[in-house]
Design a protein around this motif. Structure first.
Motif, PDB file in Angstrom:
ATOM      1  N   LYS A  49       0.839  -1.189   0.000  1.00  0.00           N
ATOM      2  CA  LYS A  49       0.000   0.000   0.000  1.00  0.00           C
ATOM      3  C   LYS A  49       0.876   1.242   0.000  1.00  0.00           C
ATOM      4  CE  LYS A  49      -4.029  -1.746   2.415  1.00  0.00           C
ATOM      5  NZ  LYS A  49      -4.836  -1.646   3.646  1.00  0.00           N
ATOM      6  N   LEU A  50       0.520   2.176  -0.843  1.00  0.00           N
ATOM      7  CA  LEU A  50       1.136   3.495  -0.819  1.00  0.00           C
ATOM      8  C   LEU A  50       0.382   4.309   0.226  1.00  0.00           C
ATOM      9  CD1 LEU A  50       2.883   5.837  -1.857  1.00  0.00           C
ATOM     10  CD2 LEU A  50       1.116   6.242  -3.573  1.00  0.00           C
ATOM     11  N   VAL A  51       1.102   4.849   1.197  1.00  0.00           N
ATOM     12  CA  VAL A  51       0.496   5.652   2.258  1.00  0.00           C
ATOM     13  C   VAL A  51       0.888   7.107   2.049  1.00  0.00           C
ATOM     14  CG1 VAL A  51       0.377   6.033   4.747  1.00  0.00           C
ATOM     15  CG2 VAL A  51       0.590   3.711   3.855  1.00  0.00           C
ATOM     16  N   VAL A  52      -0.115   7.968   2.040  1.00  0.00           N
ATOM     17  CA  VAL A  52       0.104   9.407   1.865  1.00  0.00           C
ATOM     18  C   VAL A  52      -0.588  10.128   3.017  1.00  0.00           C
ATOM     19  CG1 VAL A  52      -0.352  11.411   0.396  1.00  0.00           C
ATOM     20  CG2 VAL A  52       0.187   9.197  -0.643  1.00  0.00           C
ATOM     21  N   GLU A  53       0.133  11.065   3.624  1.00  0.00           N
ATOM     22  CA  GLU A  53      -0.442  11.894   4.678  1.00  0.00           C
ATOM     23  C   GLU A  53      -0.047  13.345   4.440  1.00  0.00           C
ATOM     24  OE1 GLU A  53      -0.257  10.680   8.696  1.00  0.00           O
ATOM     25  OE2 GLU A  53      -0.265   8.553   8.189  1.00  0.00           O
ATOM     26  N   ALA A  54      -0.925  14.249   4.812  1.00  0.00           N
ATOM     27  CA  ALA A  54      -0.651  15.682   4.665  1.00  0.00           C
ATOM     28  C   ALA A  54      -1.614  16.474   5.530  1.00  0.00           C
ATOM     29  CB  ALA A  54      -0.790  16.111   3.210  1.00  0.00           C
ATOM     30  N   ASP A  55      -1.205  17.673   5.878  1.00  0.00           N
ATOM     31  CA  ASP A  55      -2.073  18.626   6.562  1.00  0.00           C
ATOM     32  C   ASP A  55      -2.495  19.670   5.542  1.00  0.00           C
ATOM     33  OD1 ASP A  55      -1.844  17.432   9.117  1.00  0.00           O
ATOM     34  OD2 ASP A  55       0.099  18.390   9.379  1.00  0.00           O
ATOM     35  N   ILE A  56      -3.789  19.978   5.521  1.00  0.00           N
ATOM     36  CA  ILE A  56      -4.335  20.918   4.542  1.00  0.00           C
ATOM     37  C   ILE A  56      -4.957  22.088   5.286  1.00  0.00           C
ATOM     38  CG2 ILE A  56      -6.032  21.228   2.705  1.00  0.00           C
ATOM     39  CD1 ILE A  56      -5.808  18.164   2.248  1.00  0.00           C
ATOM     40  N   ILE A  57      -4.629  23.288   4.837  1.00  0.00           N
ATOM     41  CA  ILE A  57      -5.221  24.504   5.389  1.00  0.00           C
ATOM     42  C   ILE A  57      -5.817  25.284   4.217  1.00  0.00           C
ATOM     43  CG2 ILE A  57      -4.801  26.657   6.635  1.00  0.00           C
ATOM     44  CD1 ILE A  57      -2.334  25.206   7.862  1.00  0.00           C
ATOM     45  N   ALA A  58      -7.120  25.519   4.280  1.00  0.00           N
ATOM     46  CA  ALA A  58      -7.809  26.256   3.216  1.00  0.00           C
ATOM     47  C   ALA A  58      -8.744  27.267   3.865  1.00  0.00           C
ATOM     48  CB  ALA A  58      -8.583  25.292   2.310  1.00  0.00           C
ATOM     49  N   ARG A  59      -8.341  28.523   3.877  1.00  0.00           N
ATOM     50  CA  ARG A  59      -9.160  29.560   4.516  1.00  0.00           C
ATOM     51  C   ARG A  59     -10.530  29.657   3.866  1.00  0.00           C
ATOM     52  NH1 ARG A  59      -6.075  34.775   4.229  1.00  0.00           N
ATOM     53  NH2 ARG A  59      -7.930  35.561   5.232  1.00  0.00           N
ATOM     54  N   GLY A  60     -10.617  29.319   2.584  1.00  0.00           N
ATOM     55  CA  GLY A  60     -11.888  29.388   1.872  1.00  0.00           C
ATOM     56  C   GLY A  60     -12.656  28.091   1.907  1.00  0.00           C
ATOM     57  N   LYS A  61     -12.387  27.203   2.823  1.00  0.00           N
ATOM     58  CA  LYS A  61     -13.000  25.883   3.017  1.00  0.00           C
ATOM     59  C   LYS A  61     -12.717  24.961   1.841  1.00  0.00           C
ATOM     60  CE  LYS A  61     -16.559  27.089   6.263  1.00  0.00           C
ATOM     61  NZ  LYS A  61     -17.950  26.978   6.633  1.00  0.00           N
ATOM     62  N   ILE A  62     -12.401  23.734   2.150  1.00  0.00           N
ATOM     63  CA  ILE A  62     -12.027  22.738   1.152  1.00  0.00           C
ATOM     64  C   ILE A  62     -13.250  22.333   0.331  1.00  0.00           C
ATOM     65  CG2 ILE A  62     -11.132  20.403   0.798  1.00  0.00           C
ATOM     66  CD1 ILE A  62      -9.618  20.802   3.515  1.00  0.00           C
ATOM     67  N   SER A  63     -13.106  22.391  -0.968  1.00  0.00           N
ATOM     68  CA  SER A  63     -14.145  21.917  -1.873  1.00  0.00           C
ATOM     69  C   SER A  63     -13.872  20.464  -2.262  1.00  0.00           C
ATOM     70  CB  SER A  63     -14.181  22.804  -3.115  1.00  0.00           C
ATOM     71  OG  SER A  63     -15.065  22.289  -4.061  1.00  0.00           O
ATOM     72  N   ARG A  64     -12.608  20.199  -2.673  1.00  0.00           N
ATOM     73  CA  ARG A  64     -12.215  18.823  -2.972  1.00  0.00           C
ATOM     74  C   ARG A  64     -10.708  18.709  -3.023  1.00  0.00           C
ATOM     75  NH1 ARG A  64     -13.422  17.249  -9.199  1.00  0.00           N
ATOM     76  NH2 ARG A  64     -12.259  18.928 -10.159  1.00  0.00           N
ATOM     77  N   VAL A  65     -10.249  17.464  -2.883  1.00  0.00           N
ATOM     78  CA  VAL A  65      -8.832  17.147  -2.943  1.00  0.00           C
ATOM     79  C   VAL A  65      -8.636  16.118  -4.047  1.00  0.00           C
ATOM     80  CG1 VAL A  65      -6.859  16.193  -1.696  1.00  0.00           C
ATOM     81  CG2 VAL A  65      -8.535  17.575  -0.468  1.00  0.00           C
ATOM     82  N   LEU A  66      -7.715  16.397  -4.947  1.00  0.00           N
ATOM     83  CA  LEU A  66      -7.423  15.491  -6.051  1.00  0.00           C
ATOM     84  C   LEU A  66      -6.008  14.956  -5.904  1.00  0.00           C
ATOM     85  CD1 LEU A  66      -8.740  17.821  -8.879  1.00  0.00           C
ATOM     86  CD2 LEU A  66      -9.933  15.853  -7.936  1.00  0.00           C
ATOM     87  N   ILE A  67      -5.862  13.656  -6.110  1.00  0.00           N
ATOM     88  CA  ILE A  67      -4.538  13.039  -6.118  1.00  0.00           C
ATOM     89  C   ILE A  67      -4.358  12.375  -7.462  1.00  0.00           C
ATOM     90  CG2 ILE A  67      -3.124  11.190  -5.160  1.00  0.00           C
ATOM     91  CD1 ILE A  67      -4.320  11.784  -2.446  1.00  0.00           C
ATOM     92  N   SER A  68      -3.238  12.657  -8.106  1.00  0.00           N
ATOM     93  CA  SER A  68      -2.920  11.970  -9.356  1.00  0.00           C
ATOM     94  C   SER A  68      -1.473  11.506  -9.310  1.00  0.00           C
ATOM     95  CB  SER A  68      -3.174  12.866 -10.570  1.00  0.00           C
ATOM     96  OG  SER A  68      -2.314  13.963 -10.566  1.00  0.00           O
ATOM     97  N   ILE A  69      -1.267  10.316  -9.841  1.00  0.00           N
ATOM     98  CA  ILE A  69       0.063   9.710  -9.897  1.00  0.00           C
ATOM     99  C   ILE A  69       0.270   9.296 -11.348  1.00  0.00           C
ATOM    100  CG2 ILE A  69       1.517   7.855  -9.034  1.00  0.00           C
ATOM    101  CD1 ILE A  69      -0.364   7.777  -6.552  1.00  0.00           C
ATOM    102  N   ASN A  70       1.249   9.897 -12.003  1.00  0.00           N
ATOM    103  CA  ASN A  70       1.481   9.647 -13.425  1.00  0.00           C
ATOM    104  C   ASN A  70       2.899   9.167 -13.666  1.00  0.00           C
ATOM    105  OD1 ASN A  70      -1.109  10.620 -14.522  1.00  0.00           O
ATOM    106  ND2 ASN A  70      -0.437  12.525 -13.595  1.00  0.00           N
ATOM    107  N   SER A  71       3.015   8.170 -14.526  1.00  0.00           N
ATOM    108  CA  SER A  71       4.336   7.608 -14.813  1.00  0.00           C
ATOM    109  C   SER A  71       5.180   8.617 -15.576  1.00  0.00           C
ATOM    110  CB  SER A  71       4.204   6.322 -15.620  1.00  0.00           C
ATOM    111  OG  SER A  71       3.657   6.598 -16.885  1.00  0.00           O
TER     112      SER A  71
END
Length: 146
Positions: A60-82
């Motif tokens: 399993k690939l594990v990804v962690e991060a802290d997100i700060i969005a003053r304008g409130k989060i609408s969506r989070v996109l993750i893409s992994i490209n070769s």
């Protein structure tokens, strides 16, 4: 005008100057603390075990991060490209579950890496805020055989 009246007026004038000066300093301090942009920030990004930026086939690939969005989060996109596979291989996902409508969130995401070719990949995380601003971070990722 008596000397006493002049002293009172002088004290009032000095008090006014001090109040105006103090309020000007407070405003300057406040401007320094607030970011100039509404762009979401992605901090403390960790990719792979111990932030190795490496994952082995079948793990399993594990990804962690802290997100700060003053304008409130609408969506989070993750893409992994070769970067070196032919034809190009990509993984893309949109995460909205418990992150949406928050101004601060901790992202924890896992993906099983068993159907991708080994090699180098570009990992991109994009955070969109409801106010229309976008924040993005990229990193390299290596997929290796076990």
């Amino acid at each position: 005008m008596s000397v006493k009246t002049k002293q009172i007026l002088y004290c009032l004038l000095m008090a006014g100057v001090l109040i105006v000066g103090a309020s000007g300093c407070s405003k300057g301090d406040r401007e320094e603390r607030e970011p100039e942009s509404e762009k979401p920030a992605i901090q403390n990004l960790v990719i792979g075990k111990s932030n190795s930026k490496t994952v082995y086939l079948g793990d399993k690939l594990v990804v962690e991060a802290d997100i700060i969005a003053r304008g409130k989060i609408s969506r989070v996109l993750i893409s992994i490209n070769s970067l070196d596979a032919t034809p190009p291989v990509g993984i893309s996902t949109a995460l909205e579950r418990n992150l949406k409508d928050k101004t601060e969130a901790h992202l924890s995401w896992e993906a099983l890496m068993d159907d991708v070719p080994t090699g180098k990949y570009r990992f991109t995380m994009t955070v969109e805020a409801k106010v229309g601003e976008t924040g993005q971070i990229t990193s390299e990722l290596n997929v290796q055989p076990k």
